[in-house]
Design a protein around this motif. Structure first.
Motif, short mmCIF file in Angstrom:
data_model
loop_
_atom_site.label_atom_id
_atom_site.label_comp_id
_atom_site.label_asym_id
_atom_site.label_seq_id
_atom_site.Cartn_x
_atom_site.Cartn_y
_atom_site.Cartn_z
N THR A 228 0.84 -1.20 0.00
CA THR A 228 0.00 0.00 0.00
C THR A 228 0.88 1.24 0.00
O THR A 228 1.74 1.39 0.87
CB THR A 228 -0.93 0.04 1.24
OG1 THR A 228 -1.71 -1.15 1.25
CG2 THR A 228 -1.86 1.25 1.20
N ILE A 229 0.67 2.11 -0.98
CA ILE A 229 1.43 3.36 -1.08
C ILE A 229 0.52 4.49 -0.60
O ILE A 229 -0.64 4.57 -1.02
CB ILE A 229 1.86 3.63 -2.53
CG1 ILE A 229 2.58 2.40 -3.10
CG2 ILE A 229 2.75 4.87 -2.61
CD1 ILE A 229 2.75 2.44 -4.61
N VAL A 230 1.07 5.33 0.29
CA VAL A 230 0.29 6.45 0.81
C VAL A 230 0.89 7.73 0.24
O VAL A 230 2.00 8.12 0.60
CB VAL A 230 0.32 6.48 2.35
CG1 VAL A 230 -0.63 7.55 2.87
CG2 VAL A 230 -0.04 5.12 2.94
N ALA A 231 0.17 8.36 -0.68
CA ALA A 231 0.69 9.55 -1.35
C ALA A 231 -0.47 10.46 -1.78
O ALA A 231 -1.45 9.98 -2.35
CB ALA A 231 1.50 9.15 -2.59
N GLN A 232 -0.33 11.74 -1.50
CA GLN A 232 -1.32 12.71 -2.00
C GLN A 232 -1.07 12.99 -3.49
O GLN A 232 -1.98 13.23 -4.25
CB GLN A 232 -1.23 14.00 -1.18
CG GLN A 232 -2.46 14.91 -1.32
CD GLN A 232 -3.71 14.29 -0.72
OE1 GLN A 232 -3.67 13.68 0.34
NE2 GLN A 232 -4.83 14.40 -1.42
N ALA A 233 0.22 12.95 -3.85
CA ALA A 233 0.63 13.18 -5.24
C ALA A 233 1.94 12.44 -5.44
O ALA A 233 2.69 12.25 -4.47
CB ALA A 233 0.82 14.67 -5.50
N LYS B 229 -1.55 -1.19 -4.18
CA LYS B 229 -2.63 -0.22 -4.15
C LYS B 229 -2.11 1.11 -3.62
O LYS B 229 -1.10 1.15 -2.92
CB LYS B 229 -3.82 -0.72 -3.34
CG LYS B 229 -3.51 -1.24 -1.96
CD LYS B 229 -4.65 -2.15 -1.51
CE LYS B 229 -4.57 -2.61 -0.08
NZ LYS B 229 -3.37 -3.35 0.30
N ALA B 230 -2.79 2.17 -4.00
CA ALA B 230 -2.36 3.51 -3.57
C ALA B 230 -3.55 4.22 -2.95
O ALA B 230 -4.69 4.06 -3.40
CB ALA B 230 -1.83 4.29 -4.76
N THR B 231 -3.25 4.99 -1.93
CA THR B 231 -4.30 5.76 -1.29
C THR B 231 -3.76 7.14 -0.92
O THR B 231 -2.55 7.32 -0.81
CB THR B 231 -4.83 5.04 -0.02
OG1 THR B 231 -5.93 5.78 0.52
CG2 THR B 231 -3.76 4.93 1.05
N THR B 232 -4.65 8.09 -0.76
CA THR B 232 -4.26 9.39 -0.20
C THR B 232 -4.69 9.37 1.27
O THR B 232 -5.32 8.41 1.72
CB THR B 232 -4.98 10.56 -0.90
OG1 THR B 232 -6.35 10.55 -0.49
CG2 THR B 232 -4.88 10.45 -2.41
N THR B 233 -4.36 10.41 2.00
CA THR B 233 -4.89 10.53 3.36
C THR B 233 -5.84 11.74 3.43
O THR B 233 -5.98 12.35 4.49
CB THR B 233 -3.77 10.67 4.39
OG1 THR B 233 -2.89 11.72 3.95
CG2 THR B 233 -2.97 9.38 4.54
N GLU B 234 -6.46 12.04 2.29
CA GLU B 234 -7.40 13.17 2.22
C GLU B 234 -6.79 14.44 2.79
O GLU B 234 -7.40 15.15 3.57
CB GLU B 234 -8.71 12.80 2.89
CG GLU B 234 -9.38 11.61 2.21
CD GLU B 234 -10.83 11.41 2.60
OE1 GLU B 234 -11.17 11.72 3.76
OE2 GLU B 234 -11.61 10.97 1.74
N LYS B 235 -5.54 14.68 2.40
CA LYS B 235 -4.78 15.89 2.74
C LYS B 235 -4.40 15.99 4.21
O LYS B 235 -3.92 17.02 4.68
CB LYS B 235 -5.51 17.16 2.27
CG LYS B 235 -5.72 17.16 0.76
CD LYS B 235 -6.32 18.45 0.26
CE LYS B 235 -6.44 18.39 -1.27
NZ LYS B 235 -7.18 19.51 -1.82
N MET B 236 -4.60 14.90 4.98
CA MET B 236 -4.20 14.91 6.40
C MET B 236 -2.77 14.38 6.54
O MET B 236 -2.35 13.50 5.79
CB MET B 236 -5.15 14.04 7.23
CG MET B 236 -6.57 14.55 7.26
SD MET B 236 -7.65 13.48 8.27
CE MET B 236 -7.78 12.04 7.22
N GLY B 237 -2.04 14.91 7.54
CA GLY B 237 -0.73 14.38 7.88
C GLY B 237 0.36 14.71 6.87
O GLY B 237 0.14 15.47 5.92
N PHE B 238 1.56 14.09 7.07
CA PHE B 238 2.72 14.49 6.23
C PHE B 238 2.55 14.10 4.78
O PHE B 238 3.00 14.82 3.88
CB PHE B 238 4.03 13.97 6.81
CG PHE B 238 4.25 12.49 6.77
CD1 PHE B 238 3.86 11.67 7.82
CD2 PHE B 238 4.86 11.91 5.67
CE1 PHE B 238 4.07 10.30 7.78
CE2 PHE B 238 5.08 10.53 5.62
CZ PHE B 238 4.67 9.73 6.67
N THR B 239 1.90 12.96 4.54
CA THR B 239 1.69 12.60 3.13
C THR B 239 0.64 13.52 2.51
O THR B 239 0.76 13.94 1.37
CB THR B 239 1.28 11.13 2.97
OG1 THR B 239 0.12 10.88 3.76
CG2 THR B 239 2.41 10.19 3.40
N GLY B 240 -0.37 13.84 3.32
CA GLY B 240 -1.45 14.70 2.84
C GLY B 240 -0.96 16.10 2.49
O GLY B 240 -1.49 16.74 1.58
#
Ligand SMILES: [Zn+2]
Length: 171
Positions: free
Chosen positions: A104-109, A137-148
């Protein structure tokens, strides 16, 4: 006699290199067109690093930093897939082989959907697995936190290893 299967988990995160001309962004062994890359001693492939940690974890072999220290010039800018293949070889010596992996990849962009299949193919090849046994799979954190906040990218990996000898030896 119980079947000898081992579960492992890995997590990694790297900060974006937002300098004017950063090296390419590499995720899951695939070069992703993007204005930034990830800062690291190696090529910064956070997905492959999380996967290496999951594999080593399942085998009770510590972590990627122990095997490939970032204080060593040998690993400066190295293609992380080389490290991944070394980890797979190390496990083979122990009689362990990957059965499946879920990443799982956590990335806003950047947007990763167009690259998922290529990453899956790449990683599966290094694990000597059919791509059907590797999920990315990739997900965002809906702009929350450092990835967001687009400060960097994180990745989680879960793997299952099977023993080539088949069963857990009697203690
Ligand atoms: Zn890393």
């Amino acid at each position: 006699m119980l079947p000898d299967i081992r579960i492992g988990h890995g997590f990694d995160a790297h900060r974006f290199d937002t300098s004017a001309s950063p090296p390419p962004l590499v995720l899951g062994g695939v070069v992703i067109p993007f204005e930034w890359s990830l800062k690291a001693h190696s090529d910064g492939d956070v997905v492959v690093h999380a996967l290496c940690d999951a594999l080593l974890g399942a085998a009770g072999k510590g972590d990627i930093g122990r095997h490939f220290p970032d204080s060593s010039a040998d690993y400066a800018g190295i293609d992380s897939r080389i490290l991944l293949r070394r980890v797979v070889d190390l496990l083979a010596v122990e009689g362990l082989a990957p059965s499946n992996a879920d990443l799982t990849i956590v990335a806003q962009a950047p947007r990763l959907a167009p690259h998922i299949d290529a990453m899956r193919t790449c990683v599966a090849a290094d694990l000597n697995l059919d791509p059907a046994r590797v999920n990315v799979k990739a997900t965002t954190t809906e702009k929350m936190g450092f990835t967001g906040r687009k400060e960097g990218i994180a990745a989680h990996a879960v793997v299952l290893l099977v023993s080539t000898s088949g069963t857990i030896p009697e203690a």
